[in-house]
Design a protein around this motif. Structure first.
Motif, PDB file in Angstrom:
ATOM      1  N   PRO C  63       0.899 -16.486  -5.385  1.00 25.07           N
ATOM      2  CA  PRO C  63       0.064 -16.344  -5.936  1.00 25.07           C
ATOM      3  C   PRO C  63      -0.880 -14.955  -6.623  1.00 25.07           C
ATOM      4  O   PRO C  63      -1.591 -14.995  -7.401  1.00 25.07           O
ATOM      5  N   GLY C  64      -0.770 -14.454  -5.063  1.00 28.45           N
ATOM      6  CA  GLY C  64      -1.694 -13.653  -5.296  1.00 28.45           C
ATOM      7  C   GLY C  64      -1.582 -12.491  -5.987  1.00 28.45           C
ATOM      8  O   GLY C  64      -0.713 -11.587  -6.119  1.00 28.45           O
ATOM      9  N   VAL C  65      -2.508 -11.915  -6.253  1.00 22.31           N
ATOM     10  CA  VAL C  65      -2.410 -10.749  -7.173  1.00 22.31           C
ATOM     11  C   VAL C  65      -3.725  -9.741  -6.813  1.00 22.31           C
ATOM     12  O   VAL C  65      -4.711 -10.198  -6.851  1.00 22.31           O
ATOM     13  N   ILE C  66      -3.003  -8.211  -6.809  1.00 22.16           N
ATOM     14  CA  ILE C  66      -4.254  -7.354  -6.313  1.00 22.16           C
ATOM     15  C   ILE C  66      -5.236  -6.771  -7.897  1.00 22.16           C
ATOM     16  O   ILE C  66      -3.776  -5.977  -8.103  1.00 22.16           O
ATOM     17  N   GLU C  67      -6.018  -7.397  -8.166  1.00 23.36           N
ATOM     18  CA  GLU C  67      -6.463  -6.756  -9.601  1.00 23.36           C
ATOM     19  C   GLU C  67      -6.954  -5.366  -9.373  1.00 23.36           C
ATOM     20  O   GLU C  67      -6.780  -5.210 -10.357  1.00 23.36           O
ATOM     21  N   GLY C  68      -7.774  -5.204  -8.598  1.00 22.55           N
ATOM     22  CA  GLY C  68      -8.145  -3.554  -8.385  1.00 22.55           C
ATOM     23  C   GLY C  68      -8.593  -3.412  -7.241  1.00 22.55           C
ATOM     24  O   GLY C  68      -9.117  -4.254  -6.501  1.00 22.55           O
ATOM     25  N   GLY C  69      -9.441  -2.432  -6.916  1.00 26.35           N
ATOM     26  CA  GLY C  69      -9.967  -1.777  -5.985  1.00 26.35           C
ATOM     27  C   GLY C  69      -8.850  -0.885  -5.052  1.00 26.35           C
ATOM     28  O   GLY C  69      -8.042  -0.522  -4.940  1.00 26.35           O
ATOM     29  N   GLN C  70      -9.597  -0.207  -3.377  1.00 26.25           N
ATOM     30  CA  GLN C  70      -8.706   0.130  -2.757  1.00 26.25           C
ATOM     31  C   GLN C  70      -9.051  -0.322  -1.510  1.00 26.25           C
ATOM     32  O   GLN C  70      -9.906  -0.900  -0.953  1.00 26.25           O
ATOM     33  N   VAL C  71      -7.942   0.650  -0.496  1.00 25.78           N
ATOM     34  CA  VAL C  71      -7.918  -0.283   0.509  1.00 25.78           C
ATOM     35  C   VAL C  71      -7.879   1.710   1.687  1.00 25.78           C
ATOM     36  O   VAL C  71      -6.760   1.352   1.444  1.00 25.78           O
ATOM     37  N   LEU C  72      -8.642   1.763   1.869  1.00 24.44           N
ATOM     38  CA  LEU C  72      -8.836   2.804   2.493  1.00 24.44           C
ATOM     39  C   LEU C  72      -8.380   2.974   3.886  1.00 24.44           C
ATOM     40  O   LEU C  72      -8.809   2.423   4.961  1.00 24.44           O
ATOM     41  N   LEU C  73      -7.188   3.474   4.388  1.00 22.77           N
ATOM     42  CA  LEU C  73      -6.824   3.574   6.094  1.00 22.77           C
ATOM     43  C   LEU C  73      -6.727   4.509   6.542  1.00 22.77           C
ATOM     44  O   LEU C  73      -6.207   5.610   5.937  1.00 22.77           O
ATOM     45  N   GLY C  74      -7.664   5.177   7.088  1.00 22.66           N
ATOM     46  CA  GLY C  74      -7.574   6.847   6.934  1.00 22.66           C
ATOM     47  C   GLY C  74      -7.656   7.345   6.086  1.00 22.66           C
ATOM     48  O   GLY C  74      -7.276   8.318   6.387  1.00 22.66           O
ATOM     49  N   GLY C  75      -8.413   7.337   4.694  1.00 20.74           N
ATOM     50  CA  GLY C  75      -8.410   8.168   3.288  1.00 20.74           C
ATOM     51  C   GLY C  75      -7.452   7.595   3.090  1.00 20.74           C
ATOM     52  O   GLY C  75      -7.070   8.858   1.678  1.00 20.74           O
ATOM     53  N   ASP C  76      -6.171   6.503   2.863  1.00 21.82           N
ATOM     54  CA  ASP C  76      -4.879   6.921   2.354  1.00 21.82           C
ATOM     55  C   ASP C  76      -4.596   5.720   2.159  1.00 21.82           C
ATOM     56  O   ASP C  76      -5.518   4.315   2.510  1.00 21.82           O
ATOM     57  N   ASP C  77      -5.143   5.461   0.585  1.00 22.49           N
ATOM     58  CA  ASP C  77      -4.644   3.888  -0.406  1.00 22.49           C
ATOM     59  C   ASP C  77      -3.870   3.125  -0.089  1.00 22.49           C
ATOM     60  O   ASP C  77      -2.661   4.034  -0.239  1.00 22.49           O
ATOM     61  N   LEU C  78      -3.937   1.906   0.448  1.00 25.86           N
ATOM     62  CA  LEU C  78      -3.064   1.563   0.766  1.00 25.86           C
ATOM     63  C   LEU C  78      -2.479   0.715  -0.158  1.00 25.86           C
ATOM     64  O   LEU C  78      -1.489   0.309   0.010  1.00 25.86           O
ATOM     65  N   VAL C  79      -2.961   0.090  -1.626  1.00 25.64           N
ATOM     66  CA  VAL C  79      -2.986  -0.569  -2.535  1.00 25.64           C
ATOM     67  C   VAL C  79      -1.564  -0.175  -3.452  1.00 25.64           C
ATOM     68  O   VAL C  79      -0.702  -0.936  -2.834  1.00 25.64           O
ATOM     69  N   PRO C  80      -1.380   0.811  -3.528  1.00 29.04           N
ATOM     70  CA  PRO C  80       0.002   0.885  -3.942  1.00 29.04           C
ATOM     71  C   PRO C  80       1.304   1.226  -3.226  1.00 29.04           C
ATOM     72  O   PRO C  80       1.927   1.931  -4.172  1.00 29.04           O
ATOM     73  N   LYS C  81       0.914   1.212  -1.651  1.00 29.86           N
ATOM     74  CA  LYS C  81       2.269   1.194  -1.591  1.00 29.86           C
ATOM     75  C   LYS C  81       3.190   0.378  -1.157  1.00 29.86           C
ATOM     76  O   LYS C  81       2.777  -0.849  -0.999  1.00 29.86           O
ATOM     77  N   SER C  82       4.519   0.736  -1.445  1.00 27.21           N
ATOM     78  CA  SER C  82       5.608  -0.298  -1.510  1.00 27.21           C
ATOM     79  C   SER C  82       5.777  -1.287   0.038  1.00 27.21           C
ATOM     80  O   SER C  82       4.587  -0.799   1.083  1.00 27.21           O
ATOM     81  N   ASP C  83       6.650  -2.012  -0.112  1.00 29.35           N
ATOM     82  CA  ASP C  83       6.806  -3.180   1.027  1.00 29.35           C
ATOM     83  C   ASP C  83       7.119  -2.386   2.404  1.00 29.35           C
ATOM     84  O   ASP C  83       6.307  -2.531   3.040  1.00 29.35           O
ATOM     85  N   GLU C  84       8.043  -1.721   1.874  1.00 29.24           N
ATOM     86  CA  GLU C  84       8.133  -1.068   3.390  1.00 29.24           C
ATOM     87  C   GLU C  84       7.635  -0.260   3.510  1.00 29.24           C
ATOM     88  O   GLU C  84       7.306   0.057   5.111  1.00 29.24           O
ATOM     89  N   GLU C  85       6.715   0.657   3.038  1.00 33.51           N
ATOM     90  CA  GLU C  85       5.867   1.712   3.616  1.00 33.51           C
ATOM     91  C   GLU C  85       4.866   0.893   4.608  1.00 33.51           C
ATOM     92  O   GLU C  85       4.621   1.250   6.161  1.00 33.51           O
ATOM     93  N   MET C  86       4.506  -0.272   3.744  1.00 27.93           N
ATOM     94  CA  MET C  86       3.511  -0.756   4.710  1.00 27.93           C
ATOM     95  C   MET C  86       3.773  -2.018   5.678  1.00 27.93           C
ATOM     96  O   MET C  86       3.284  -1.627   7.036  1.00 27.93           O
ATOM     97  N   ARG C  87       5.254  -2.016   5.608  1.00 27.48           N
ATOM     98  CA  ARG C  87       5.610  -2.897   7.140  1.00 27.48           C
ATOM     99  C   ARG C  87       6.058  -1.079   8.133  1.00 27.48           C
ATOM    100  O   ARG C  87       5.516  -1.865   9.376  1.00 27.48           O
ATOM    101  N   ARG C  88       5.462  -0.308   8.023  1.00 34.43           N
ATOM    102  CA  ARG C  88       6.139   0.648   8.788  1.00 34.43           C
ATOM    103  C   ARG C  88       4.409   0.626   9.185  1.00 34.43           C
ATOM    104  O   ARG C  88       4.210   0.812  10.462  1.00 34.43           O
TER     105      ARG C  88
END
Lengths: 303, 320, 323
Positions: C63-88
């Motif tokens: 049921p979760g939806v990320i409605e907004g905002g940014q999660v920057l890991l070392g300056g790199d926003d994770l929110v728009p990343k694909s599942d595959e990129e996140m897995r890596r």
């Protein structure tokens, strides 16, 4: 891709209040869940219709079940007065199917009820008492559970003699172990739950605990098993009747009808086909109902 | 000081295997040879880690588990020898509150039926009398505003724990075993329930056995503390003495392990206990703590130390 | 000052349930500098775990939806990343340790297999190297007989040992950020002390940033550099650890600190926060703490306070804190 509609909180809702246990009916809760479960509803509808047919058989049937008329033997379906055709003796297949539902449901119902009572008793004794009694009883349960159902039923019928009573006793004597296994497991889990401990600490005895805490809490799983057991009992009854060891002529059983149709299957397909469909539908109905009940009654599904 | 509850050599072993004949091979030594007194009006804390046998001891005192050996005396009477009627009386004097606010209620019973479950005696014969009493009890535990025909799953953890307390109070007990009553609760709710327990103790003159793994909570509520390790009491002392000067090495490391909510004290020297609790199926011979004890010597491996000392501070250690 | 390892900006995560929308993470901003430990504190249902899950990309959807905002890991926003990129990224640049070490290890594989699998997924190395590095890591987390433990199954280890294994798996690829969600809550106090000690050592040695999620204020005081207190999905106060314990400004933080019984003497009555955590399905309007707040006034009921800087590095979301 539809965005879930935003439901605004009720402005009147007491958001700062703690829960106060406002009226809640477990019975209504069950009905709502049941009605929302497709498999349970379909299974229930099938079982309900077939039960009604069995109860109202004398009014639904078009001909007496034993009425023979060789003039109309092996008429195909949709013949005037014989919607599903006739058999070798000119008996109306529709009417015999309708009365056959009685036999299957009666046998299934009695077998399930009796094996449920035996299963609950043995399972409760073993699970609640524990210790050596449990060791003895659970070995017995496992032994019986391990028997191939149909073979044991055949063997017992060979001893008791053919007939519906024999078939029922034979089925009941082996099928209770399924109940006992589940009930024993549930009771052991319950016995260690703290609310049972609390009841004992409050001075309540074993009878109260079993009646008030154990039985109400095993009804769910028992109902599920009962539904599956009905399906199995129907299959065993029809199998025995198919082999000529169950219902004896002229009593119409779907199993014996299937057998009678076997020899003429190439000339008159409808003799075997309709009883086959009836058996499959009833078994499917109980299986769907059992599946649905399992989902509906699963406490983990409670939100 | 008169003892309300006396335990003499109380022992509880659980067989792990179910056998048709003979004796089970593997046995859990949950509680071994516990002797102690609980005085009327005191709150005795029972502290220990997982597998120390503290919950089992609580239940065995109430004869919810039959003891393997030893006796429990309540007001001087052997609880094991009580007849049916006397046992009923004992049950209405000694009560228990459980940790888990979920599994301690029958999900199919209403709050009314749960709290009234123990009302088996004359005064509560009628439905109306029981309902009135349940109302009173709910008010006592601070739940005067809730519907008594609600079901447990409709309530929060803290509320459920209050309901559990009301159920125990329904029979007017003198002695209550509190088995980790606040461990499952949030910090802010935990303090509410602790305060409730403290004020009930004053109002009703209750005696508590307070079982907990949380030493801070025990210190807040208890007058005396018993520390358990692998089924045995290793130290028994008045709260102040125990916390100020623990004498058993296990108590010391247990106290040192408690995180302190003061960042200025984070760089204090720490004594971290190494290793793991041994299996209660094969407890070590001699002192059960010797496998992890920094002070252990030969005698610790061979001889069980007796719990000795004066009335205010007793310890079971060869080197104390 | 170096750029933060993790910079969460105005993150908003909602759960769309059958009974309504739960704003589990309600416009939360956080940052963690390299090597720093941030403790995210709060009671059950305050959104701290959901915040961590959205950082590491494991929010259950639905049921979760990320409605907004940014999660920057070392300056790199994770929110728009694909599942595959996140897995890596997971297990490599960031890793997570959960509360219950039994359910987070797969019961049908050996410890060794689970360690090596992580390495082989992220590094181009041979099985022999992976084995050697795994054993070395088990030794580093002080698991006795590490070589032999590689062939054990999770159920053969105690709770404390399993948590050590979880930490070993998390640190194999030397992540920049370790998220620990109630890592010691399921453990006994002496085992907790061991694990906290281990985390302290490893944090220094590996130089990683630590996001520590906990409800235990004692653990916070022992471990954290900075603290963020969450209530009903929002961060209500954030400050350095000494500052927040010495000088809490939000009434909720004050209440929490006052309600813990500690080992100090002479407490007659514990301070309490009345009532209970609000139902997130219907949050109160205005400041969500006011129904339980001893100093609430009309403005608190109508308007939501924003986090305001009260002292350098000390922010609180309370109308009455700045006064």
């Amino acid at each position: 891709m539809t965005k879930p509609t935003e439901t605004l909180p009720d402005p009147e809702a007491p958001w700062d209040a703690e829960a106060i246990g406002a009226p809640f009916s477990p019975w209504r809760d069950f009905l709502v869940r049941f009605a929302g479960n497709k498999s349970a509803m379909v299974g229930f509808a099938i079982v309900l219709v077939l039960c009604l047919v069995a109860i109202l058989a004398p009014w639904i049937a078009l001909h007496p079940i034993a009425e023979q008329d060789l003039m109309v033997s092996l008429e195909p379906p949709l013949t005037e007065g014989f919607p599903l055709g006739t058999d070798q003796f000119g008996r109306d297949i529709f009417s015999r199917l309708v009365f056959g539902a009685r036999v299957s449901l009666q046998v299934g119902g009695i077998v399930t009820l009796v094996s449920m009572l035996i299963g609950i008793t043995v399972g409760c004794l073993a699970g609640y008492h524990g210790g050596r009694l449990d060791a003895v009883l659970s070995n017995l349960i496992n032994l019986v559970y391990g028997f191939p159902l149909i073979l044991v039923a055949l063997l017992l019928v060979a001893v008791i003699g053919p007939g519906l009573e024999g078939a029922m006793i034979a089925t009941g004597l082996v099928i209770w172990a399924g109940f006992a296994r589940i009930v024993r497991g549930e009771v052991i889990a319950l016995r260690n739950r703290e609310f049972v401990m609390a009841a004992r600490a409050l001075g309540r005895g074993n009878v109260w605990i079993i009646v008030r805490h154990v039985l109400p809490n095993i009804i769910g799983p028992v109902l599920v098993i009962a539904s599956f057991t009905m399906a199995v009992a129907v299959i065993i009854e029809t199998s025995l009747s198919f082999l000529g060891l169950g219902a004896q002529p002229p009593t119409p059983s779907w199993g014996s009808m299937l057998n009678e149709g076997r020899s003429v299957i190439y000339r008159a397909w409808w003799l075997a086909t309709f009883p086959g469909i009836a058996i499959a539908t009833l078994v499917l109905g109980f299986n769907l109902l059992g599946d649905g009940l399992r989902d509906v009654l699963d406490p983990r599904m409670r939100t | 000081m008169t003892a309300l509850v006396e335990l003499r050599g109380l022992t509880k072993h659980f067989p792990l295997d179910t056998v048709m004949w003979g004796t089970p091979k593997r046995v859990v030594h949950a509680v071994d040879d516990v002797t102690l007194d609980i005085a009327a009006g005191e709150t005795l804390g029972l502290v220990g880690e997982t597998g120390s046998g503290k919950s089992t001891l609580g239940r065995t005192i109430l004869h919810l588990n039959a003891p393997t050996a030893g006796v429990v005396r309540y007001r001087g009477e052997d609880v094991g020898g009580l007849d049916r009627a006397a046992m009923q009386r004992f049950r209405s004097r000694a009560q228990i509150v459980f940790q888990d606010p979920y599994s301690s209620f029958d999900p199919r019973m209403t709050i009314q039926d749960i709290i009234a479950e123990g009302m088996v005696h004359g005064a509560h014969r009628t439905r109306a009398a029981r309902a009135a009493r349940v109302r009173d009890l709910l008010r006592t535990v601070g739940l005067g505003h809730v519907y008594s025909d609600g079901y447990p799953h409709q309530f929060s953890g803290g509320q459920r724990q209050r309901i559990g307390i009301a159920r125990a109070l329904a029979v007017d007990p003198e002695f209550v075993v509190l088995d980790e009553p606040v461990s499952a609760l949030d910090v802010s709710v935990q303090s509410q329930v602790l305060n409730l327990l403290a004020s009930l103790r004053e109002q009703l003159g209750l005696t508590y056995l307070f079982i907990s793994h949380d030493l801070s909570v025990v210190r807040y509520l208890c007058t005396r503390v018993a520390v358990m390790y692998l089924g045995r009491i290793v130290e028994l002392a008045e709260t102040r003495a125990l916390y100020a000067a623990p004498r058993h090495p296990y108590t010391s490391v247990l106290l040192a392990a408690v995180p302190i909510a003061d960042p200025r004290r984070r760089h204090r020297p720490r004594q971290v206990l190494q290793g793991e609790v041994p299996s209660p199926i094969h407890p070590p011979p001699g002192c059960r703590f010797h496998t992890r004890c920094p002070k252990a010597t030969t005698i610790c491996r061979e001889e069980v130390p007796a719990l000795a000392g004066d009335a205010t501070h007793m310890v079971a250690c060869h080197h104390a | 000052m170096a750029d933060p390892v993790l910079d969460v900006r105005d993150l908003h995560v909602a759960l769309h349930t059958r009974r309504g929308v739960i704003h589990a993470v309600d416009h939360v901003s956080l940052h963690i500098d390299p090597g720093e430990t941030l403790a995210l504190v709060g009671e059950s249902g305050c959104g701290k775990t959901m915040t961590a899950l959205s950082v590491i990309g494991l929010v259950p959807k639905p049921p979760g939806v990320i409605e907004g905002g940014q999660v920057l890991l070392g300056g790199d926003d994770l929110v728009p990343k694909s599942d595959e990129e996140m897995r890596r990224l997971r297990g490599d640049r960031m890793a997570m340790v959960f509360q219950e070490p039994m359910t987070s290890l797969d019961p049908v594989f050996t410890i060794g297999a689970q360690l090596m699998e992580t390495l082989l997924a992220h590094r181009a190395i041979s099985r022999a190297d992976a084995h050697a590095q795994s054993v070395a890591m088990l030794k580093r987390v002080q698991i006795p007989e590490a070589e032999r433990r590689m062939d054990n199954y999770p159920h053969e280890l105690s709770g404390g040992m399993r948590q050590r294994v979880m930490i070993a798996i998390a640190l194999l690829c030397r992540p920049d950020l370790l998220i620990a969600d109630e890592p010691t809550t399921a453990l006994d106090v002496t085992t907790q002390a061991q694990i906290l000690e281990l985390l302290r050592e490893l944090r220094g040695e590996f130089g990683m940033a630590l996001l520590l999620i906990t409800h235990a204020l004692g653990v916070v005081a022992e471990m954290a550099d900075r603290v963020a207190v969450m209530y009903a999905g929002r961060v209500v106060e954030t400050a350095g650890v000494e500052e927040i314990f010495a000088n809490p400004r939000h009434p909720y933080t004050k209440g929490l600190l006052a309600s813990i019984p500690d080992l100090a003497d002479g407490q007659e009555r514990l301070a309490t926060i009345p009532g209970t955590v609000p139902n997130l399905l219907h949050k109160p309007p205005g400041c969500c703490f006011w129904p339980r707040c001893p100093i609430a006034e009309a403005r608190c009921r109508a308007q939501e306070p924003a986090l305001a800087e009260l002292a350098p590095g000390h922010q609180a979301a309370c109308w009455k804190a700045s006064a």
